[in-house]
Design a protein around this motif. Sequence first.
Motif, PDB file in Angstrom:
ATOM      1  N   ALA A 194       0.759  -1.215  -0.028  1.00 21.81           N
ATOM      2  CA  ALA A 194       0.060   0.010  -0.027  1.00 21.81           C
ATOM      3  C   ALA A 194       0.885   1.357   0.160  1.00 21.81           C
ATOM      4  O   ALA A 194       1.914   1.331   0.671  1.00 21.81           O
ATOM      5  CB  ALA A 194      -0.993  -0.009   1.386  1.00 21.81           C
ATOM      6  N   LYS A 195       0.404   2.165  -0.710  1.00 23.04           N
ATOM      7  CA  LYS A 195       1.107   3.329  -0.499  1.00 23.04           C
ATOM      8  C   LYS A 195      -0.005   4.642  -0.011  1.00 23.04           C
ATOM      9  O   LYS A 195      -0.964   4.698  -0.525  1.00 23.04           O
ATOM     10  CB  LYS A 195       1.547   4.069  -2.180  1.00 23.04           C
ATOM     11  CG  LYS A 195       2.762   3.082  -2.604  1.00 23.04           C
ATOM     12  CD  LYS A 195       3.235   3.655  -3.916  1.00 23.04           C
ATOM     13  CE  LYS A 195       4.471   3.011  -4.675  1.00 23.04           C
ATOM     14  NZ  LYS A 195       4.821   3.458  -5.751  1.00 23.04           N
ATOM     15  N   VAL A 196       0.548   5.491   0.843  1.00 26.68           N
ATOM     16  CA  VAL A 196      -0.354   6.489   1.259  1.00 26.68           C
ATOM     17  C   VAL A 196       0.112   7.715   1.094  1.00 26.68           C
ATOM     18  O   VAL A 196       1.487   7.936   1.528  1.00 26.68           O
ATOM     19  CB  VAL A 196      -0.333   6.219   2.972  1.00 26.68           C
ATOM     20  CG1 VAL A 196      -1.517   7.073   3.430  1.00 26.68           C
ATOM     21  CG2 VAL A 196      -0.966   4.771   3.256  1.00 26.68           C
ATOM     22  N   ALA A 197      -0.490   8.587   0.688  1.00 24.77           N
ATOM     23  CA  ALA A 197       0.074  10.079   0.596  1.00 24.77           C
ATOM     24  C   ALA A 197       0.086  10.841   1.829  1.00 24.77           C
ATOM     25  O   ALA A 197      -0.657  10.646   2.748  1.00 24.77           O
ATOM     26  CB  ALA A 197      -0.963  10.823  -0.385  1.00 24.77           C
ATOM     27  N   THR A 198       0.882  11.801   2.007  1.00 23.96           N
ATOM     28  CA  THR A 198       0.873  12.708   3.305  1.00 23.96           C
ATOM     29  C   THR A 198       1.105  13.907   2.655  1.00 23.96           C
ATOM     30  O   THR A 198       0.937  15.022   3.821  1.00 23.96           O
ATOM     31  CB  THR A 198       2.324  12.180   3.734  1.00 23.96           C
ATOM     32  OG1 THR A 198       3.746  12.586   3.081  1.00 23.96           O
ATOM     33  CG2 THR A 198       2.442  10.715   4.284  1.00 23.96           C
ATOM     34  N   ASN A 199       1.298  14.614   1.512  1.00 21.29           N
ATOM     35  CA  ASN A 199       1.165  15.744   1.336  1.00 21.29           C
ATOM     36  C   ASN A 199       0.644  16.134  -0.172  1.00 21.29           C
ATOM     37  O   ASN A 199       0.311  14.942  -0.807  1.00 21.29           O
ATOM     38  CB  ASN A 199       2.411  16.595   1.528  1.00 21.29           C
ATOM     39  CG  ASN A 199       3.576  15.674   0.633  1.00 21.29           C
ATOM     40  OD1 ASN A 199       3.199  15.406  -0.287  1.00 21.29           O
ATOM     41  ND2 ASN A 199       4.792  15.803   1.401  1.00 21.29           N
ATOM     42  N   ASP A 200       0.635  17.512  -0.503  1.00 20.75           N
ATOM     43  CA  ASP A 200       0.350  17.540  -1.850  1.00 20.75           C
ATOM     44  C   ASP A 200       0.577  16.989  -2.973  1.00 20.75           C
ATOM     45  O   ASP A 200       0.224  16.354  -4.059  1.00 20.75           O
ATOM     46  CB  ASP A 200       0.204  19.195  -2.171  1.00 20.75           C
ATOM     47  CG  ASP A 200      -0.979  19.998  -1.399  1.00 20.75           C
ATOM     48  OD1 ASP A 200      -1.939  19.262  -0.807  1.00 20.75           O
ATOM     49  OD2 ASP A 200      -0.826  20.969  -1.364  1.00 20.75           O
ATOM     50  N   LEU A 201       2.059  16.825  -2.801  1.00 19.34           N
ATOM     51  CA  LEU A 201       3.003  16.115  -3.969  1.00 19.34           C
ATOM     52  C   LEU A 201       2.833  14.724  -4.141  1.00 19.34           C
ATOM     53  O   LEU A 201       2.485  14.063  -5.067  1.00 19.34           O
ATOM     54  CB  LEU A 201       4.406  16.423  -3.797  1.00 19.34           C
ATOM     55  CG  LEU A 201       5.586  15.633  -4.802  1.00 19.34           C
ATOM     56  CD1 LEU A 201       5.102  15.987  -6.071  1.00 19.34           C
ATOM     57  CD2 LEU A 201       6.756  15.962  -4.400  1.00 19.34           C
ATOM     58  N   THR A 202       2.826  14.064  -2.787  1.00 15.53           N
ATOM     59  CA  THR A 202       2.414  12.745  -2.978  1.00 15.53           C
ATOM     60  C   THR A 202       1.068  12.413  -3.312  1.00 15.53           C
ATOM     61  O   THR A 202       0.954  11.283  -3.570  1.00 15.53           O
ATOM     62  CB  THR A 202       2.973  12.111  -1.466  1.00 15.53           C
ATOM     63  OG1 THR A 202       2.384  12.789  -0.440  1.00 15.53           O
ATOM     64  CG2 THR A 202       4.557  12.152  -1.233  1.00 15.53           C
ATOM     65  N   SER A 203       0.086  13.084  -2.673  1.00 18.29           N
ATOM     66  CA  SER A 203      -1.257  13.045  -3.005  1.00 18.29           C
ATOM     67  C   SER A 203      -1.405  12.843  -4.723  1.00 18.29           C
ATOM     68  O   SER A 203      -1.867  11.893  -5.238  1.00 18.29           O
ATOM     69  CB  SER A 203      -2.253  13.981  -2.624  1.00 18.29           C
ATOM     70  OG  SER A 203      -2.197  13.763  -1.314  1.00 18.29           O
ATOM     71  N   ARG A 204      -0.714  13.837  -5.497  1.00 15.67           N
ATOM     72  CA  ARG A 204      -0.717  13.794  -6.970  1.00 15.67           C
ATOM     73  C   ARG A 204       0.067  12.582  -7.356  1.00 15.67           C
ATOM     74  O   ARG A 204      -0.431  11.819  -8.415  1.00 15.67           O
ATOM     75  CB  ARG A 204       0.055  15.033  -7.486  1.00 15.67           C
ATOM     76  CG  ARG A 204       0.194  14.978  -8.895  1.00 15.67           C
ATOM     77  CD  ARG A 204       0.595  16.410  -9.443  1.00 15.67           C
ATOM     78  NE  ARG A 204       2.078  16.790  -8.826  1.00 15.67           N
ATOM     79  CZ  ARG A 204       3.136  16.277  -9.222  1.00 15.67           C
ATOM     80  NH1 ARG A 204       3.104  15.688 -10.431  1.00 15.67           N
ATOM     81  NH2 ARG A 204       4.298  16.847  -8.692  1.00 15.67           N
ATOM     82  N   LEU A 205       1.125  11.992  -6.857  1.00 19.38           N
ATOM     83  CA  LEU A 205       1.688  10.860  -7.441  1.00 19.38           C
ATOM     84  C   LEU A 205       0.800   9.755  -6.974  1.00 19.38           C
ATOM     85  O   LEU A 205       0.811   8.621  -7.882  1.00 19.38           O
ATOM     86  CB  LEU A 205       3.503  10.669  -6.481  1.00 19.38           C
ATOM     87  CG  LEU A 205       4.216  11.939  -7.082  1.00 19.38           C
ATOM     88  CD1 LEU A 205       5.251  11.700  -6.093  1.00 19.38           C
ATOM     89  CD2 LEU A 205       4.510  11.669  -8.526  1.00 19.38           C
TER      90      LEU A 205
END
Length: 407
Positions: A151-162
Amino acid sequence: MNRETTYLTDLAAVLWPCGGLLGPGEFTGTRLARHERGSQYLPVPSARNPRVILPAHNRTAAVRGISSFSHGHSFGERVRSLALTGAFATGLAPLLLRDRLYVGAGPGIEHALASALDREVSVAIHLGPPRANRKPVLLLLTPGGRTIGYAKVATNDLTSRLVRTETRALQHLDGALLKDVTVPRLLHENEWNGHPFLVQEALPVGDQTDRPTRHQLLRCVTQIVGLGAVRTRWLSDSPYRRSLEERITLLGARPEAQPLREALSRLPDVRVPFGAWHGDLTRWNVASTSRRAFVWDWERLALDAPAGFDALHYDLNEAVQAGVHPGVHRWLDSGSRLLRDPLMAATGLLPHTVSTVMALYLIDLATRFLTDLRPGSSGVVAAVDDWLLPALDGLRVRADHEATRTG
């Protein structure tokens, strides 16, 4: 707290809404005493330099996490992983690793994953080194230790986009016909605590796979290029160039933007084949057998880039492992040889365009670095100024000579 310990506590607030608290281990005699509520995780090697977060009281998950996250690492790192695996297997690790991340009781990311997959899961978490696109990657295991997926979990705007980009990429790849390349299936996507996350299957990577040879790498690269229609265009007329110009413009007043813009404008106008590229093909994201390549981390997938970018990216990352400056110098030759290989010629890439494609790759890479720049990330700017722009200058001159000789 230093930046890394702050990152850990911020990360805990994302994964476990009840939050997490860093502290020393608690002992009763020679045995580790369980925290009264919630769970304990071990930041390894320490809270000041975390690379993985392992459950303190689940040896199986900890051992599997260490072995899974050490794929593609150097010999020295694999030796350290073996030592750490032995410490967990024997139960010594909680005594040797003093830092703890105490997570309060209550629903956390494990509960969301268990609900999504409709089964009980244990997790081990990989963080990797500090960088702009750093995000937690969770190894998902059954209680018996069998791997379910990642699983990959975003933590900010950049990682949310990725994370969202990789979700779309895996959906697109699900119907793709790649003769010798296997990609993971998307198992689930949703949001947790206001951040997107995805779950993908684990690829059968292990002792039977290794880093790709030159031939295996290029076979993989050319098949990825063909994920969409491959079109040969004049560079000046290509949507790719217009997109790259727009990305440089979005850098605003950054001092590095002007030399990148000038380098792009001064490249010769040659005909280049454009197709797909993985965007981050490195030893950490690919494994190979004699017949197949297994490729993961598709968060940078793009469908319109010069053919050969993936080969250049893999080769550059390999070249700089023993030192940046000598590595870049070697890459200027080894990258050129890769693009002149007959396998790359099958994409339509011609010898007199090789240095132009290499220069385009460096411009693209620098633009990505600067776009993803975090506040205070001076190392990225130093890298662009220190080696990338000088290497780009030499390539631009070489590209002119190649195009002139052919013309």
